[in-house]
Motif scaffolding. Structure first.
Motif, PDB file in Angstrom:
ATOM      1  N   GLU A   3       0.852  -1.207   0.000  1.00 39.41           N
ATOM      2  CA  GLU A   3       0.000   0.000   0.000  1.00 39.41           C
ATOM      3  C   GLU A   3       0.876   1.241   0.000  1.00 39.41           C
ATOM      4  N   SER A   4       0.433   2.283  -0.733  1.00 38.23           N
ATOM      5  CA  SER A   4       1.272   3.483  -0.821  1.00 38.23           C
ATOM      6  C   SER A   4       1.193   4.326   0.460  1.00 38.23           C
ATOM      7  N   ASP A   5       0.008   4.309   1.120  1.00 37.26           N
ATOM      8  CA  ASP A   5      -0.077   5.110   2.357  1.00 37.26           C
ATOM      9  C   ASP A   5       0.568   4.328   3.512  1.00 37.26           C
ATOM     10  N   ASP A   6       0.681   4.981   4.650  1.00 31.68           N
ATOM     11  CA  ASP A   6       1.367   4.324   5.768  1.00 31.68           C
ATOM     12  C   ASP A   6       0.481   3.224   6.348  1.00 31.68           C
ATOM     13  N   SER A   7       0.826   2.000   6.056  1.00 36.94           N
ATOM     14  CA  SER A   7       0.005   0.891   6.539  1.00 36.94           C
ATOM     15  C   SER A   7       0.803   0.015   7.487  1.00 36.94           C
ATOM     16  N   SER A   8       1.785   0.620   8.183  1.00 35.83           N
ATOM     17  CA  SER A   8       2.609  -0.206   9.076  1.00 35.83           C
ATOM     18  C   SER A   8       1.782  -0.731  10.253  1.00 35.83           C
ATOM     19  N   THR A   9       0.790   0.066  10.711  1.00 34.25           N
ATOM     20  CA  THR A   9      -0.040  -0.464  11.813  1.00 34.25           C
ATOM     21  C   THR A   9      -0.954  -1.578  11.279  1.00 34.25           C
ATOM     22  N   ASP A  10      -1.399  -1.426  10.032  1.00 30.68           N
ATOM     23  CA  ASP A  10      -2.184  -2.519   9.419  1.00 30.68           C
ATOM     24  C   ASP A  10      -1.351  -3.793   9.471  1.00 30.68           C
ATOM     25  N   MET A  11      -0.086  -3.675   9.090  1.00 34.18           N
ATOM     26  CA  MET A  11       0.782  -4.864   9.049  1.00 34.18           C
ATOM     27  C   MET A  11       0.921  -5.489  10.424  1.00 34.18           C
ATOM     28  N   GLU A  12       1.007  -4.646  11.442  1.00 34.43           N
ATOM     29  CA  GLU A  12       1.148  -5.188  12.808  1.00 34.43           C
ATOM     30  C   GLU A  12      -0.102  -5.978  13.209  1.00 34.43           C
ATOM     31  N   VAL A  13      -1.259  -5.417  12.866  1.00 33.28           N
ATOM     32  CA  VAL A  13      -2.517  -6.103  13.207  1.00 33.28           C
ATOM     33  C   VAL A  13      -2.600  -7.451  12.473  1.00 33.28           C
ATOM     34  N   ILE A  14      -2.284  -7.431  11.188  1.00 35.80           N
ATOM     35  CA  ILE A  14      -2.378  -8.666  10.388  1.00 35.80           C
ATOM     36  C   ILE A  14      -1.366  -9.699  10.887  1.00 35.80           C
TER      37      ILE A  14
ATOM     38  N   SER B 218      -0.253  -9.963  13.914  1.00 35.30           N
ATOM     39  CA  SER B 218      -0.729 -10.527  15.188  1.00 35.30           C
ATOM     40  C   SER B 218      -1.762 -11.622  14.907  1.00 35.30           C
ATOM     41  N   GLY B 219      -2.559 -11.412  13.860  1.00 29.79           N
ATOM     42  CA  GLY B 219      -3.534 -12.440  13.471  1.00 29.79           C
ATOM     43  C   GLY B 219      -2.835 -13.705  13.014  1.00 29.79           C
ATOM     44  N   MET B 220      -1.724 -13.536  12.305  1.00 28.80           N
ATOM     45  CA  MET B 220      -0.980 -14.716  11.833  1.00 28.80           C
ATOM     46  C   MET B 220      -0.372 -15.474  13.015  1.00 28.80           C
ATOM     47  N   ALA B 221       0.089 -14.727  14.024  1.00 27.82           N
ATOM     48  CA  ALA B 221       0.655 -15.378  15.218  1.00 27.82           C
ATOM     49  C   ALA B 221      -0.430 -16.219  15.909  1.00 27.82           C
ATOM     50  N   SER B 222      -1.661 -15.663  15.964  1.00 24.70           N
ATOM     51  CA  SER B 222      -2.761 -16.435  16.576  1.00 24.70           C
ATOM     52  C   SER B 222      -3.056 -17.693  15.760  1.00 24.70           C
ATOM     53  N   LEU B 223      -2.899 -17.575  14.444  1.00 24.25           N
ATOM     54  CA  LEU B 223      -3.179 -18.746  13.600  1.00 24.25           C
ATOM     55  C   LEU B 223      -2.148 -19.848  13.838  1.00 24.25           C
ATOM     56  N   ASN B 224      -0.937 -19.435  14.158  1.00 22.82           N
ATOM     57  CA  ASN B 224       0.094 -20.417  14.505  1.00 22.82           C
ATOM     58  C   ASN B 224      -0.353 -21.204  15.741  1.00 22.82           C
ATOM     59  N   GLU B 225      -0.871 -20.465  16.727  1.00 30.99           N
ATOM     60  CA  GLU B 225      -1.386 -21.106  17.948  1.00 30.99           C
ATOM     61  C   GLU B 225      -2.604 -21.978  17.639  1.00 30.99           C
ATOM     62  N   GLU B 226      -3.410 -21.465  16.686  1.00 30.73           N
ATOM     63  CA  GLU B 226      -4.640 -22.180  16.341  1.00 30.73           C
ATOM     64  C   GLU B 226      -4.310 -23.563  15.779  1.00 30.73           C
ATOM     65  N   ILE B 227      -3.283 -23.623  14.938  1.00 34.26           N
ATOM     66  CA  ILE B 227      -2.871 -24.910  14.360  1.00 34.26           C
ATOM     67  C   ILE B 227      -2.439 -25.864  15.490  1.00 34.26           C
ATOM     68  N   SER B 228      -1.680 -25.347  16.462  1.00 36.27           N
ATOM     69  CA  SER B 228      -1.259 -26.198  17.595  1.00 36.27           C
ATOM     70  C   SER B 228      -2.480 -26.679  18.368  1.00 36.27           C
ATOM     71  N   TRP B 229      -3.456 -25.768  18.517  1.00 35.76           N
ATOM     72  CA  TRP B 229      -4.677 -26.142  19.243  1.00 35.76           C
ATOM     73  C   TRP B 229      -5.402 -27.282  18.519  1.00 35.76           C
ATOM     74  N   PHE B 230      -5.539 -27.173  17.202  1.00 35.50           N
ATOM     75  CA  PHE B 230      -6.211 -28.249  16.448  1.00 35.50           C
ATOM     76  C   PHE B 230      -5.455 -29.564  16.644  1.00 35.50           C
ATOM     77  N   LYS B 231      -4.135 -29.479  16.669  1.00 36.35           N
ATOM     78  CA  LYS B 231      -3.330 -30.702  16.819  1.00 36.35           C
ATOM     79  C   LYS B 231      -3.518 -31.339  18.192  1.00 36.35           C
ATOM     80  N   SER B 232      -3.779 -30.517  19.213  1.00 38.13           N
ATOM     81  CA  SER B 232      -3.994 -31.124  20.534  1.00 38.13           C
ATOM     82  C   SER B 232      -5.467 -31.467  20.769  1.00 38.13           C
ATOM     83  N   GLU B 233      -6.373 -30.747  20.092  1.00 39.26           N
ATOM     84  CA  GLU B 233      -7.812 -30.975  20.307  1.00 39.26           C
ATOM     85  C   GLU B 233      -8.317 -32.224  19.566  1.00 39.26           C
TER      86      GLU B 233
END
Ligand SMILES: Cc1ncc(CN)c(N)n1
Length: 217
Positions: free
Chosen positions: A63-74, A76-91
């Motif tokens: 993106e041409s405008d400053d989207s660095s905070t967008d990147m941080e939010v996204i 953080s979502g990817m980090a949760s998805l990493n945890e989510e995969i571990s959760w599926f593996k234990s559940e």
């Protein structure tokens, strides 16, 4: 923008966020074999969902405008998805579901194909981020319902509901909604139409995903 669309499409939005599968969890009548089907299919979905979120991270970066905070939010979502995969593996073993045995069903395949189409570099960032918000927000609203006062959610499913119904996930969804709204504000009519259609498609796929879980249960 998004609130306007949710009001306009309230019927399908309610269909996705208060589906009989979810209402069954909330009132304790859910068929546990339906839950197992959902669990296995959702694991496959999340595996396809991760590259989709990664593609949005790339779009945010470009993106041409400053989207660095967008990147941080996204991110953080990817980090949760990493945890989510571990959760599926234990559940899954708790329910006798073998990850290597799960075969994707048609509604799941259709949904994953939709995500793959949205991963194309031709798909504009506001369209993709609207879809990402909608996908996450449906789960947040649905599972939060199962944690409300008076819910009779079975004890063994409460942790699942917490995963998407918790406050941190609600805040993540709110951040995604703000990002989407900020970009939609600046978007052309053509882009707005594409984003609205993407939102509708997500809601339809979510309903189909819940239907699939119930039908095979
Ligand atoms: C089908 C579906 N939709 C949304 C989510 C939330 N990431 C999910 N796990 N699965």
């Amino acid at each position: 923008m998004i609130d306007t669309w949710l009001r306009k499409h309230s019927l399908i939005h309610t269909g996705a966020t208060r589906h009989p599968f979810i209402l069954g969890i909330r009132d304790g009548t859910v068929d546990l074999s339906a839950y197992k089907t959902w669990l296995g299919q959702d694991y496959l979905f999340v595996r396809a969902f991760i590259p989709f979120v990664a593609s949005i991270l790339i779009k945010a970066w470009k993106e041409s405008d400053d989207s660095s905070t967008d990147m941080e939010v996204i991110l953080s979502g990817m980090a949760s998805l990493n945890e989510e995969i571990s959760w599926f593996k234990s559940e899954t073993p708790k329910w006798g579901v073998q990850l290597s045995d799960i075969v994707p069903q048609k509604s799941n395949q259709d949904y994953c194909r939709f995500l793959e189409n949205l991963m194309s570099p031709d798909v504009e960032y506001p369209v993709a981020i609207t879809a990402l918000w909608a996908i996450e927000a449906v789960y947040q609203a649905s599972f939060a319902l199962c944690l409300e006062d008076g819910a009779k959610t079975p004890a063994e499913l409460r942790q699942t509901c917490q995963r998407w119904g918790n406050d941190g996930f609600r805040q993540y969804c709110n951040s995604l909604q703000q990002i989407a709204n900020r970009h939609l504000q600046k978007a052309s009519n053509d882009l707005l139409t594409k984003a609205e259609v993407a939102l509708l498609r997500v809601l339809e796929h979510e309903v189909e995903f819940w239907n699939m879980s119930r039908a095979e249960g």
